[in-house]
Design a protein around this motif. Structure first.
Motif, PDB file in Angstrom:
ATOM      1  N   LYS A 182       8.006   1.589  -0.106  1.00  0.00           N
ATOM      2  CA  LYS A 182       8.556   1.071  -1.363  1.00  0.00           C
ATOM      3  C   LYS A 182       9.548   2.040  -2.008  1.00  0.00           C
ATOM      4  CE  LYS A 182       4.478   0.682  -3.295  1.00  0.00           C
ATOM      5  NZ  LYS A 182       3.636   1.261  -2.235  1.00  0.00           N
ATOM      6  N   SER A 183       9.123   3.304  -2.124  1.00  0.00           N
ATOM      7  CA  SER A 183      10.003   4.285  -2.774  1.00  0.00           C
ATOM      8  C   SER A 183      11.270   4.515  -1.958  1.00  0.00           C
ATOM      9  CB  SER A 183       9.285   5.629  -2.958  1.00  0.00           C
ATOM     10  OG  SER A 183       8.146   5.450  -3.746  1.00  0.00           O
ATOM     11  N   THR A 184      11.106   4.497  -0.652  1.00  0.00           N
ATOM     12  CA  THR A 184      12.262   4.680   0.225  1.00  0.00           C
ATOM     13  C   THR A 184      13.284   3.563  -0.026  1.00  0.00           C
ATOM     14  OG1 THR A 184      10.877   5.735   1.889  1.00  0.00           O
ATOM     15  CG2 THR A 184      12.991   4.846   2.645  1.00  0.00           C
ATOM     16  N   PRO A 230      11.753   7.622 -10.919  1.00  0.00           N
ATOM     17  CA  PRO A 230      10.854   7.940  -9.812  1.00  0.00           C
ATOM     18  C   PRO A 230       9.417   8.142 -10.272  1.00  0.00           C
ATOM     19  CG  PRO A 230      12.141   9.865 -10.385  1.00  0.00           C
ATOM     20  CD  PRO A 230      12.626   8.749 -11.256  1.00  0.00           C
ATOM     21  N   GLN A 231       8.538   8.138  -9.298  1.00  0.00           N
ATOM     22  CA  GLN A 231       7.118   8.284  -9.604  1.00  0.00           C
ATOM     23  C   GLN A 231       6.825   9.654 -10.203  1.00  0.00           C
ATOM     24  OE1 GLN A 231       4.956   7.101  -6.213  1.00  0.00           O
ATOM     25  NE2 GLN A 231       2.996   7.066  -7.282  1.00  0.00           N
ATOM     26  N   ARG A 232       7.502  10.653  -9.740  1.00  0.00           N
ATOM     27  CA  ARG A 232       7.359  11.980 -10.340  1.00  0.00           C
ATOM     28  C   ARG A 232       8.705  12.363 -10.930  1.00  0.00           C
ATOM     29  NH1 ARG A 232       4.959  11.149  -6.167  1.00  0.00           N
ATOM     30  NH2 ARG A 232       2.764  11.545  -5.760  1.00  0.00           N
ATOM     31  N   ALA A 233       8.871  11.951 -12.181  1.00  0.00           N
ATOM     32  CA  ALA A 233      10.172  12.126 -12.816  1.00  0.00           C
ATOM     33  C   ALA A 233      10.447  13.604 -13.076  1.00  0.00           C
ATOM     34  CB  ALA A 233      10.215  11.350 -14.123  1.00  0.00           C
ATOM     35  N   PRO A 260       0.807  -1.217   0.000  1.00  0.00           N
ATOM     36  CA  PRO A 260       0.000   0.000   0.000  1.00  0.00           C
ATOM     37  C   PRO A 260       0.848   1.279   0.000  1.00  0.00           C
ATOM     38  CG  PRO A 260      -0.083  -1.067   2.154  1.00  0.00           C
ATOM     39  CD  PRO A 260       0.646  -1.999   1.239  1.00  0.00           C
ATOM     40  N   THR A 261       0.234   2.384  -0.400  1.00  0.00           N
ATOM     41  CA  THR A 261       0.895   3.682  -0.381  1.00  0.00           C
ATOM     42  C   THR A 261       1.444   3.977   1.006  1.00  0.00           C
ATOM     43  OG1 THR A 261      -0.576   4.498  -2.085  1.00  0.00           O
ATOM     44  CG2 THR A 261       0.523   6.163  -0.762  1.00  0.00           C
ATOM     45  N   GLY A 262       2.661   4.462   1.049  1.00  0.00           N
ATOM     46  CA  GLY A 262       3.252   4.866   2.317  1.00  0.00           C
ATOM     47  C   GLY A 262       3.959   3.737   3.060  1.00  0.00           C
ATOM     48  N   CYS A 263       3.994   2.532   2.467  1.00  0.00           N
ATOM     49  CA  CYS A 263       4.588   1.402   3.199  1.00  0.00           C
ATOM     50  C   CYS A 263       6.109   1.383   3.122  1.00  0.00           C
ATOM     51  CB  CYS A 263       4.005   0.073   2.726  1.00  0.00           C
ATOM     52  SG  CYS A 263       4.565  -0.434   1.094  1.00  0.00           S
TER      53      CYS A 263
HETATM   54  P1  ADP Z   1       4.150   7.953  -2.930  1.00  0.00           P
HETATM   55  O1  ADP Z   1       3.146   8.323  -3.984  1.00  0.00           O
HETATM   56  O2  ADP Z   1       5.292   7.111  -3.376  1.00  0.00           O
HETATM   57  O3  ADP Z   1       3.523   7.463  -1.676  1.00  0.00           O
HETATM   58  P2  ADP Z   1       4.241  10.497  -1.736  1.00  0.00           P
HETATM   59  O4  ADP Z   1       3.158  11.167  -2.503  1.00  0.00           O
HETATM   60  O5  ADP Z   1       3.996   9.983  -0.369  1.00  0.00           O
HETATM   61  O6  ADP Z   1       4.861   9.320  -2.620  1.00  0.00           O
HETATM   62  O7  ADP Z   1       5.518  11.428  -1.694  1.00  0.00           O
HETATM   63  C1  ADP Z   1       5.865  12.279  -2.744  1.00  0.00           C
HETATM   64  C2  ADP Z   1       7.166  12.953  -2.372  1.00  0.00           C
HETATM   65  O8  ADP Z   1       7.055  13.562  -1.090  1.00  0.00           O
HETATM   66  C3  ADP Z   1       8.327  11.987  -2.286  1.00  0.00           C
HETATM   67  O9  ADP Z   1       9.481  12.617  -2.802  1.00  0.00           O
HETATM   68  C4  ADP Z   1       8.494  11.711  -0.809  1.00  0.00           C
HETATM   69  O10 ADP Z   1       9.852  11.470  -0.481  1.00  0.00           O
HETATM   70  C5  ADP Z   1       8.010  13.015  -0.197  1.00  0.00           C
HETATM   71  N1  ADP Z   1       7.319  12.776   1.068  1.00  0.00           N
HETATM   72  C6  ADP Z   1       6.406  11.809   1.330  1.00  0.00           C
HETATM   73  N2  ADP Z   1       5.988  11.866   2.587  1.00  0.00           N
HETATM   74  C7  ADP Z   1       6.645  12.910   3.154  1.00  0.00           C
HETATM   75  C8  ADP Z   1       6.631  13.486   4.456  1.00  0.00           C
HETATM   76  N3  ADP Z   1       5.906  12.995   5.450  1.00  0.00           N
HETATM   77  N4  ADP Z   1       7.436  14.547   4.675  1.00  0.00           N
HETATM   78  C9  ADP Z   1       8.196  15.033   3.688  1.00  0.00           C
HETATM   79  N5  ADP Z   1       8.250  14.529   2.445  1.00  0.00           N
HETATM   80  C10 ADP Z   1       7.485  13.484   2.177  1.00  0.00           C
END
Ligand code: ADP
Ligand code: ADP
Length: 234
Positions: A47-49, A88-91, A42-45
């Protein structure tokens, strides 16, 4: 060919007040070289990190990350920059033409190669229809490149770099299943040896995937071949 290994990796983000938020907890995984693998959850778990750690944009606070068997904290990360490409997701694309953005990654690329990369990324048709073609400014008014197209341009750019490992962060999220499958086939043809790790939350798209890791709340909760995984809700 490159394999990735994470051993007991912890990662924390720090907020403005200095408070730490743990994004990865004791993550251990072996991503075999070559083939196509998926990281789902799920979102926020986290993965991107995890992906940005594998791409070595940052270091974990605990544990080890090996890329091609090496701990890059001790070796040259620069050499790996072109070997491991993270989309990345937002290239980010430069405020320049499509051709310029592609040539920045691959200065030697011929025009047919640029078009082939755009075809793999499923964006060639759109670019052809733009009045300026390859010379269209990215995000130009009236010929705006949408979020999905922008990301697919980033895939095209990655293909041109001939990476040994490619990490795709929800890169096919804006494509239907059929087009996503086509992107997979074409990417595989273009990069036959590459290790490809695709981050996705579409479980419907695991056909042809060798290994899947399922994450939840910063942890790997399951891994295996798609057919071995317990049915996931959603
Ligand atoms: P994803 O769609 O992968 O869940 P997010 O929309 O959560 O990504 O994050 C978009 C961007 O914001 C990423 O670059 C992420 O590192 C950054 N980001 C996400 N959560 C936080 C947070 N709590 N504080 C600061 N930056 C964040
Ligand atoms: P996913 O890719 O699975 O959506 P992320 O790796 O983007 O998850 O995020 C994992 C957790 O870390 C989320 O709670 C998110 O809000 C947080 N996070 C991501 N990027 C940042 C950031 N730059 N600063 C602070 N927290 C972040």
């Amino acid at each position: 060919q490159l394999q990735f290994t994470a051993q007991d990796v912890d990662f924390y983000y720090e907020d403005a007040t200095g408070q730490a938020h743990q994004a990865l907890k004791q993550v251990s995984m072996d991503v075999p070289a070559g083939q196509w693998h998926a990281l789902v959850g799920p979102t926020g778990c986290g993965k991107s990190t995890l992906a940005t750690l594998f791409a070595r944009y940052t270091d974990p606070q605990a544990g080890q990350l090996l890329v091609g068997g090496q701990d890059l904290r001790e070796t040259q990360v620069d050499a790996l920059r072109s070997a491991v490409v993270y989309v990345p997701q937002r290239a980010h694309l430069f405020n320049d033409t499509i051709a310029a953005n592609l040539r920045l990654a691959a200065p030697e690329a011929s025009e047919p190669e640029l078009w082939r990369a755009l075809e793999i990324a499923q964006v060639a048709e759109e670019v052809r229809q733009m009045p300026q073609g390859l010379e269209t400014m990215v995000g130009e008014k009236g010929t705006a490149v949408s979020g999905g197209q922008r990301q697919r341009l980033a895939i095209a750019r990655a293909v041109l770099m001939h990476p040994r490992a490619l990490i795709l962060d929800e890169s096919t999220a804006h494509l239907n299943d059929e087009l996503a499958a086509q992107v997979r086939r074409q990417l595989r043809e273009a990069l036959p040896q590459a290790t490809i790790l695709e981050i996705t939350h579409r479980i419907s798209q695991l056909e042809g995937v060798q290994t899947v890791w399922v994450m939840d709340q910063g942890q790997i909760i399951q891994s295996g071949k798609p057919s071995e995984l317990a049915q996931q809700p959603g």
